[in-house]
Design a protein around this motif. Sequence first.
Motif, PDB file in Angstrom:
ATOM      1  N   GLU A   1      -8.421  -6.220  30.100  1.00  0.00           N
ATOM      2  CA  GLU A   1      -7.502  -5.205  30.578  1.00  0.00           C
ATOM      3  C   GLU A   1      -6.088  -5.758  30.719  1.00  0.00           C
ATOM      4  N   PHE A   2      -5.096  -4.930  30.398  1.00  0.00           N
ATOM      5  CA  PHE A   2      -3.738  -5.253  30.786  1.00  0.00           C
ATOM      6  C   PHE A   2      -3.636  -5.017  32.301  1.00  0.00           C
ATOM      7  N   ASP A   3      -2.796  -5.771  32.980  1.00  0.00           N
ATOM      8  CA  ASP A   3      -2.664  -5.549  34.417  1.00  0.00           C
ATOM      9  C   ASP A   3      -1.688  -4.431  34.723  1.00  0.00           C
ATOM     10  N   LYS A   4      -0.936  -3.969  33.704  1.00  0.00           N
ATOM     11  CA  LYS A   4      -0.031  -2.839  33.892  1.00  0.00           C
ATOM     12  C   LYS A   4      -0.135  -1.908  32.699  1.00  0.00           C
ATOM     13  N   GLU A   5       0.284  -0.680  32.893  1.00  0.00           N
ATOM     14  CA  GLU A   5       0.255   0.292  31.810  1.00  0.00           C
ATOM     15  C   GLU A   5       1.336  -0.035  30.798  1.00  0.00           C
ATOM     16  N   VAL A   6       1.006   0.116  29.528  1.00  0.00           N
ATOM     17  CA  VAL A   6       1.916  -0.220  28.441  1.00  0.00           C
ATOM     18  C   VAL A   6       2.373   1.063  27.757  1.00  0.00           C
ATOM     19  N   VAL A   7       3.682   1.220  27.590  1.00  0.00           N
ATOM     20  CA  VAL A   7       4.233   2.365  26.870  1.00  0.00           C
ATOM     21  C   VAL A   7       4.406   1.976  25.405  1.00  0.00           C
ATOM     22  N   ILE A   8       3.787   2.737  24.516  1.00  0.00           N
ATOM     23  CA  ILE A   8       3.843   2.483  23.084  1.00  0.00           C
ATOM     24  C   ILE A   8       4.622   3.610  22.403  1.00  0.00           C
ATOM     25  N   ILE A   9       5.590   3.238  21.568  1.00  0.00           N
ATOM     26  CA  ILE A   9       6.350   4.218  20.787  1.00  0.00           C
ATOM     27  C   ILE A   9       6.039   3.975  19.316  1.00  0.00           C
ATOM     28  N   PRO A  10       5.282   4.869  18.665  1.00  0.00           N
ATOM     29  CA  PRO A  10       4.912   4.658  17.262  1.00  0.00           C
ATOM     30  C   PRO A  10       6.118   4.820  16.339  1.00  0.00           C
ATOM     31  N   ASP A  11       6.041   4.184  15.184  1.00  0.00           N
ATOM     32  CA  ASP A  11       7.086   4.291  14.163  1.00  0.00           C
ATOM     33  C   ASP A  11       6.456   3.900  12.836  1.00  0.00           C
ATOM     34  N   GLY A  12       7.154   4.187  11.747  1.00  0.00           N
ATOM     35  CA  GLY A  12       6.673   3.777  10.436  1.00  0.00           C
ATOM     36  C   GLY A  12       6.439   4.948   9.512  1.00  0.00           C
ATOM     37  N   GLY A  13       5.599   4.737   8.519  1.00  0.00           N
ATOM     38  CA  GLY A  13       5.331   5.782   7.546  1.00  0.00           C
ATOM     39  C   GLY A  13       4.357   5.311   6.486  1.00  0.00           C
ATOM     40  N   VAL A  14       3.929   6.260   5.660  1.00  0.00           N
ATOM     41  CA  VAL A  14       3.085   5.950   4.507  1.00  0.00           C
ATOM     42  C   VAL A  14       3.985   5.787   3.295  1.00  0.00           C
ATOM     43  N   PHE A  15       3.894   4.627   2.651  1.00  0.00           N
ATOM     44  CA  PHE A  15       4.718   4.318   1.490  1.00  0.00           C
ATOM     45  C   PHE A  15       3.824   4.193   0.255  1.00  0.00           C
ATOM     46  N   ALA A  16       4.271   4.778  -0.832  1.00  0.00           N
ATOM     47  CA  ALA A  16       3.567   4.626  -2.103  1.00  0.00           C
ATOM     48  C   ALA A  16       4.127   3.422  -2.846  1.00  0.00           C
ATOM     49  N   PHE A  17       3.229   2.593  -3.370  1.00  0.00           N
ATOM     50  CA  PHE A  17       3.621   1.433  -4.165  1.00  0.00           C
ATOM     51  C   PHE A  17       3.226   1.684  -5.607  1.00  0.00           C
ATOM     52  N   ASP A  18       4.203   1.666  -6.500  1.00  0.00           N
ATOM     53  CA  ASP A  18       3.974   1.889  -7.921  1.00  0.00           C
ATOM     54  C   ASP A  18       4.229   0.580  -8.661  1.00  0.00           C
ATOM     55  N   PRO A  19       3.187  -0.073  -9.192  1.00  0.00           N
ATOM     56  CA  PRO A  19       3.384  -1.360  -9.858  1.00  0.00           C
ATOM     57  C   PRO A  19       4.314  -1.292 -11.056  1.00  0.00           C
ATOM     58  N   GLU A  20       4.335  -0.159 -11.759  1.00  0.00           N
ATOM     59  CA  GLU A  20       5.226  -0.033 -12.910  1.00  0.00           C
ATOM     60  C   GLU A  20       6.681   0.004 -12.461  1.00  0.00           C
ATOM     61  N   VAL A  21       6.939   0.710 -11.371  1.00  0.00           N
ATOM     62  CA  VAL A  21       8.292   0.749 -10.820  1.00  0.00           C
ATOM     63  C   VAL A  21       8.688  -0.627 -10.298  1.00  0.00           C
ATOM     64  N   PHE A  22       7.731  -1.301  -9.659  1.00  0.00           N
ATOM     65  CA  PHE A  22       8.047  -2.596  -9.049  1.00  0.00           C
ATOM     66  C   PHE A  22       8.395  -3.653 -10.089  1.00  0.00           C
ATOM     67  N   GLU A  23       7.966  -3.476 -11.322  1.00  0.00           N
ATOM     68  CA  GLU A  23       8.324  -4.426 -12.375  1.00  0.00           C
ATOM     69  C   GLU A  23       9.838  -4.613 -12.439  1.00  0.00           C
ATOM     70  N   ASN A  24      10.589  -3.550 -12.126  1.00  0.00           N
ATOM     71  CA  ASN A  24      12.046  -3.624 -12.171  1.00  0.00           C
ATOM     72  C   ASN A  24      12.635  -4.346 -10.962  1.00  0.00           C
ATOM     73  N   TYR A  25      11.807  -4.601  -9.947  1.00  0.00           N
ATOM     74  CA  TYR A  25      12.292  -5.186  -8.694  1.00  0.00           C
ATOM     75  C   TYR A  25      11.717  -6.573  -8.416  1.00  0.00           C
ATOM     76  N   ARG A  26      10.653  -6.963  -9.125  1.00  0.00           N
ATOM     77  CA  ARG A  26       9.926  -8.188  -8.768  1.00  0.00           C
ATOM     78  C   ARG A  26      10.832  -9.419  -8.756  1.00  0.00           C
ATOM     79  N   ALA A  27      11.594  -9.605  -9.833  1.00  0.00           N
ATOM     80  CA  ALA A  27      12.453 -10.795  -9.917  1.00  0.00           C
ATOM     81  C   ALA A  27      13.472 -10.813  -8.788  1.00  0.00           C
ATOM     82  N   ARG A  28      14.041  -9.641  -8.495  1.00  0.00           N
ATOM     83  CA  ARG A  28      15.045  -9.548  -7.433  1.00  0.00           C
ATOM     84  C   ARG A  28      14.437  -9.867  -6.066  1.00  0.00           C
ATOM     85  N   VAL A  29      13.222  -9.362  -5.814  1.00  0.00           N
ATOM     86  CA  VAL A  29      12.545  -9.635  -4.542  1.00  0.00           C
ATOM     87  C   VAL A  29      12.292 -11.129  -4.392  1.00  0.00           C
ATOM     88  N   HIS A  30      11.849 -11.780  -5.453  1.00  0.00           N
ATOM     89  CA  HIS A  30      11.597 -13.219  -5.400  1.00  0.00           C
ATOM     90  C   HIS A  30      12.889 -14.000  -5.184  1.00  0.00           C
TER      91      HIS A  30
END
Length: 216
Positions: free
Chosen positions: A170-199
């Motif tokens: 148990e936590f000894d106190k109550e914790v306030v959680i604020i969710p954030d984020g999202g669902v992202f689609a990853f397209d390997p064909e699209v990423f081919e144009n970004y791979r070198a730059r990311v590295h």
Amino acid sequence: MPDLAEAIVVGGCLLSFADKVRLQDQQDIQDCLLYAELATNDKYPGQVSKKVWFDYYQGRLLKAGFTLKTIVPSEPFRVSNVRQLLNISHTVIGHLGSERLGQLVKETFRALQLDEFAWEFFRGNVMQGGLGILKCAPCERLESGETVVCLYGMRYDTTVIEQDFFFWSEFDKEVVIIPDGGVFAFDPEVFENYRARVHEKIDKYSDKLLVRKLTL
């Protein structure tokens, strides 16, 4: 129920893959999250607990060719123990992405009990107290062939005293959680144009980190 192919910690994010996600896609997604972490820490050093940090982090994924499909509702909720935190996270991700993604998160946390290093790392982030952001990103390949990453960030605000901590302690106190984020689609064909730059960016930020450590 999806089989858990792999669960790893990338920066401050718990990244997990269902078994149908291709190995090359797993590596590329891992690289993208590492790039996002390094770039955001460079842009906002010492502000990892802030919303602006997480917003920029998500923006780096878009810069790497990801597509945002769904946004996480940001309604705060309160938890008083670890079980509540995981159950709510499982439910939110299940509704946001799919039940399979939610189940993958649950299986990932179960797996962490068997991986002492990863669990200790995650536990440190959860139980530090004060402000912070916990990030997890379950990934799966849909029946349509599309690969999706459900990036789920939990900003928390609490003062926590750890007493006899174990997985369901148990936590000894109550914790306030604020969710954030999202669902992202990853397209390997699209990423081919970004791979070198990311590295290139990973190398750049890693070199800067090394220089900073050497100059301390």
